[in-house]
Design a protein around this motif. Sequence first.
Motif, PDB file in Angstrom:
ATOM      1  N   ASN A 726     -42.605  23.209 -53.655  1.00 32.77           N
ATOM      2  CA  ASN A 726     -43.477  23.437 -54.820  1.00 32.77           C
ATOM      3  C   ASN A 726     -43.110  22.563 -56.015  1.00 32.77           C
ATOM      4  OD1 ASN A 726     -45.012  25.357 -53.433  1.00 32.77           O
ATOM      5  ND2 ASN A 726     -43.653  27.021 -54.045  1.00 32.77           N
ATOM      6  N   ARG A 727     -42.833  21.301 -55.744  1.00 32.82           N
ATOM      7  CA  ARG A 727     -42.575  20.299 -56.785  1.00 32.82           C
ATOM      8  C   ARG A 727     -42.776  18.926 -56.153  1.00 32.82           C
ATOM      9  NH1 ARG A 727     -36.906  18.210 -58.302  1.00 32.82           N
ATOM     10  NH2 ARG A 727     -38.071  16.324 -57.808  1.00 32.82           N
ATOM     11  N   SER A 728     -42.619  17.868 -56.948  1.00 36.81           N
ATOM     12  CA  SER A 728     -42.741  16.525 -56.402  1.00 36.81           C
ATOM     13  C   SER A 728     -41.552  16.240 -55.496  1.00 36.81           C
ATOM     14  CB  SER A 728     -42.794  15.498 -57.528  1.00 36.81           C
ATOM     15  OG  SER A 728     -41.509  15.345 -58.116  1.00 36.81           O
ATOM     16  N   ILE A 729     -41.659  15.194 -54.684  1.00 41.04           N
ATOM     17  CA  ILE A 729     -40.568  14.880 -53.753  1.00 41.04           C
ATOM     18  C   ILE A 729     -39.793  13.646 -54.197  1.00 41.04           C
ATOM     19  CG2 ILE A 729     -41.850  15.931 -51.862  1.00 41.04           C
ATOM     20  CD1 ILE A 729     -42.320  13.113 -50.728  1.00 41.04           C
ATOM     21  N   ILE A 730     -39.974  13.241 -55.451  1.00 37.91           N
ATOM     22  CA  ILE A 730     -39.220  12.103 -55.985  1.00 37.91           C
ATOM     23  C   ILE A 730     -38.357  12.574 -57.148  1.00 37.91           C
ATOM     24  CG2 ILE A 730     -41.005  10.447 -55.309  1.00 37.91           C
ATOM     25  CD1 ILE A 730     -41.823  10.338 -58.294  1.00 37.91           C
ATOM     26  N   GLY A 731     -37.471  11.678 -57.604  1.00 35.91           N
ATOM     27  CA  GLY A 731     -36.710  11.979 -58.808  1.00 35.91           C
ATOM     28  C   GLY A 731     -35.442  12.770 -58.589  1.00 35.91           C
ATOM     29  N   ALA A 732     -34.726  12.508 -57.476  1.00 36.54           N
ATOM     30  CA  ALA A 732     -33.452  13.187 -57.238  1.00 36.54           C
ATOM     31  C   ALA A 732     -32.477  12.889 -58.368  1.00 36.54           C
ATOM     32  CB  ALA A 732     -32.860  12.741 -55.898  1.00 36.54           C
TER      33      ALA A 732
END
Length: 782
Positions: A726-732
């Motif tokens: 339930n969020r984006s999959i980028i930006g670790a």
Amino acid sequence: VQGDRIHRELYPMVAELAKMAAKQNINFTLDAEEADRLALSLQLLEKLARDPATAGWTGLGLAVQAYQKRGEAVVGWLGDMARETNRRLMVRLVKGAYWDSEVKRAQVDGQPDYPVFTTKQATDVSYLTCAEALIETGPLIYPQFATHNAHSLAAIDLMAKRAGRTDYEFQRLHGMGVALYKAAGRERAVRIYAPVGAHQDLLPYLVRRLLENGANTSFVHSFLDEDVPAERIATDPYTLLAAAPSRHPRIPPPPALYGASRVNSRGLDFSQREVRERITGAIAELDKAGPMAAGSIIAGKAQTAKGEDVRAPADAARVIGRVASATDADIEAAYASALEYQPHWNAIGGAKRADILEAMANAMEQDTDRLIAILAREGGKTLDDCIAEVREAVDFCRYYAVEAETKFKGLETLPGPAGETNGLEMMGRGVFVCISPWNFPLAIFTGQIAGALAAGNTVLAKPAEQTPLIAFEAVKLFHAAGLPVEALHLLTGDGKVGGKLTGDPRCGGVAFTGSTEVARIINRTLAAKNGPIVPLIAETGGLNALFCDTTALKEQVVDDVIMSGFRSAGQRCSALRILFLPHETADDIIEMIKGAMDVMIVGDPADPSTDVGPIIDAEARKTLDDHFAKMSAAGFAAWQRDIGALREAGTFFGPAIVELPSLSHIDKEVFGPILHVIRYDPDDIEKIGGELSAKGYGLTLGVHSRLEGFAEKVKATVRAGNVYVNRSIIGAVVGVQPFGGSGLSGTGPKAGGPHYLARFATERAVTVNIAAQGGDPTLLNL
């Protein structure tokens, strides 16, 4: 950031609604949401208040959030506006419903502090302070007090009585506060707010209200609890605040998010005009200075003669630098210097290396504006991506500094028999070769270097041939910050330089981020070379997927798909490549995605309003062109955003969607803003997830669902190194979401995680027979 567009496109619609409300003589209130949109809301309200088309209408209003630290100032501004326009304004005072979101956003964005108060008593006092200000402003403000709190209700009644005002109202939400207003004798003197819509749209709203009212600090929660005495329910918030006037002890300010171990990297708020002007000024200054001269840096000496042009991806006519490639002599000199210095660098210990890494982080943070300017011009990165990249580089240095200090502090005592001591220590392997990609030319470049240095290695760093300027600038900063010039050498050039570095017998290990194909070449090179058997730490790409079921919130899905698939022009190894949508909701979501793509701003990455910048170079764009043409020729439904003349100005590519009937039509990553969509039945997740895993990749995975069981099933079925629900999959984030995959997506261990440095190190066990020296004093002193 796109304020002009708000005024151009949104304001006419708002103005039309206001005119309709005025014609019917009904109230029209601009609601309050995120703190960073407050300025825009005030601008819209001011335009409406000055519109002569609704002169004489007294129904225009604004909701003010008391949990915002600017609440009292906003009330003052509204009073001034009402007097200046001679228009009565309705002001709905609320405490605010998205406190946790504001706290999280400030932490994630690296802001200096929160825009909201961190304790309930501070918010309650702010509410009463704003309420008193509204009452004292006079008849040009009609106060509307939204509250379910008995003390607030009684206090406001008293304030109004003292001021001689009766022209105000209370408000409550439908189904809440009924007992309170009945007890206060105000059942007929309160406005009731009720949400309107279908159950699937209202469910998130209702869940949010349940969570709020179930919280331990909630008045409604306490009011309905028979074990809570009435005196406690109606406690004076001024008394509570005087007893505990400080911020919440468990909510540190954003810079202290990670406690005493390290400082959170500092962000920038591009919603502030001063910040935007400062950064655009830095870019203009870079442009004015002319092309940068760059090249290899060997033992602190730059080799910049006979450089080749480096052009901006967004503007093929703009030469931003000239870079000289490393020669065989440069490579030899770098290896000789690094090899000779490595024993000393290893011997100074983790704590001293940590101090230098901290200094490197601080140097980048102090030079943020210039680094952003270079990233925008050379890498074609939007300003949001630029600041995120500088922050990630800073975080890498600080995180690995902590790891160096705690894990490389000498012998760690191990248990053993009496009469001897046993210990284990980690140390550097030798000279590490770090080969970084163009899509994160500062963050990954710095992360690889910092990891290798922290473990006691010296480093030969080869940046991507497309982005050598930012690497050159970074190495100069690191040396100036106190990193010994013999510990880090920069070698610029194409893949041939990388091949010579990795094939040298003196290479003690390789850290690589890039394509799976190049990782295989490096792996074979290391296996064939003479010298020690050395590690390869590789992070490559992935067929990253996001699975939705029918319970997923459509708006949230679209937001996260746009972010995951098209931010950075899709040029992230974590970017979304395949979106799986249920048959029942696919049509709606696809249309919404297309609508969002239509309004994305594609253009100059140096412009703060730009959403999507260029592809890195013509070769990369041709790969995308060929793939999209192939998919279209195969008869698949394909749609691409028209970018007009931009395509000729630089290496821009219009974001695109391709519908595929099944996974059989895609086997490898396509690196750019092309989103593949597959319609499926969520009940078949085990079968489809197995097919995806069989492709061999395993990097990032997303799930959108309100059912925890579905998310667990996806996670169990699809192999992935990073799973996001339930969020984006980028930006670790470094130290928070350690990043890396498995299979064709990399070797591990994860960058920015607790196991990363160990791969850069070798271990040594030391045993000393102290009995031979006269006995074991520890045992004899028992």
